[in-house]
Design a protein around this motif. Sequence first.
Motif, short mmCIF file in Angstrom:
data_model
loop_
_atom_site.label_atom_id
_atom_site.label_comp_id
_atom_site.label_asym_id
_atom_site.label_seq_id
_atom_site.Cartn_x
_atom_site.Cartn_y
_atom_site.Cartn_z
N TRP B 117 0.84 -1.33 0.09
CA TRP B 117 0.02 -0.06 0.05
C TRP B 117 0.76 1.25 -0.02
O TRP B 117 0.66 2.27 -0.58
N ALA B 120 2.27 1.57 -3.31
CA ALA B 120 1.14 2.17 -4.41
C ALA B 120 0.89 3.64 -4.33
O ALA B 120 0.71 4.43 -5.20
N THR B 123 3.67 5.50 -5.71
CA THR B 123 3.59 5.63 -7.06
C THR B 123 2.24 6.47 -7.70
O THR B 123 2.56 6.95 -8.90
N LEU B 124 1.38 6.59 -6.83
CA LEU B 124 -0.01 7.14 -7.39
C LEU B 124 0.24 8.70 -7.33
O LEU B 124 -0.56 9.51 -7.63
N PRO B 126 3.11 10.98 -7.58
CA PRO B 126 4.69 11.31 -7.80
C PRO B 126 4.59 12.82 -7.95
O PRO B 126 3.55 13.57 -7.86
#
Lengths: 110, 161
Positions: B117, B120, B123-124, B126
Amino acid sequence: MSAHDATRVQAASVPLGWRIGVAVIFAALYGWFLFSAVSNLVALPALYTAQGFAEYIPWTPLVLGVIVPPVAYLAALLMGRGRALSARVVVFAAGLAATAAAALSLYVLA
Amino acid sequence: MTSRDPEPVDETDDDDAALSWAGDDDRGRMTPRLRDAADDVPAAAVEPEPDEPHVAPRAPGERVLQFGTYAFGAVYLAISIGWIFSVQLMFYPGLDLLGEIMWQFGEFLAMVSAALWFAAVLTLTPEGVARRGAKRMVAFLVGALVLVPWPALGYWIGSMQ
């Protein structure tokens, strides 16, 4: 070019077959947790009733267990749209792991 | 003394010759380093070249985001430890092999769920995403609530009572 823009550029180059393949593989894995939750929703109430504990059926965890996998899959699918393949895999994996953790929590709380 | 007799050797000169190389005297003299005003200035006081890229100081919002990320990192580490304890308290209630395998897989996923999590969320969100800090903090908060290791938490609460 920012990292965000770079991610968008990478996403445009991901072949359609790869995108579908990742989505299908994770659909199968999420599907197992959905199948397991549906099995519990079908079997447990009957078992509780047969044992004379119908008033103790844990409806909330049973129903939540059925709702969580498809909601998590759809959320991961939507959040991964327009991103690089690696980002999609990370988001799908995070959603799958959260589904597994929620399933274990609901099993204990049930 | 005949002409064949060797000349007296000046040992002092020979020692000096043995310890030096031809051209030593010229070394450093070809381009004499002249002392100038810059030698008296400490290195730290020398201003950088004007064509160097200027590094903007980190904004306060960025520092708050960084601190929040580290703080949630510690929370997620605690969640991971909680799940590692949790899976040791549980066992598969059935007898079928496929169910047992998938149960073990689910336990593994639960143990790595916090790390996944966290990855993620990074990553989501940036650099360059609009309202990045708010989105990241909300995503961390949702994850921390979803991934609470209830099996271990229930066991610890029960053992304290």
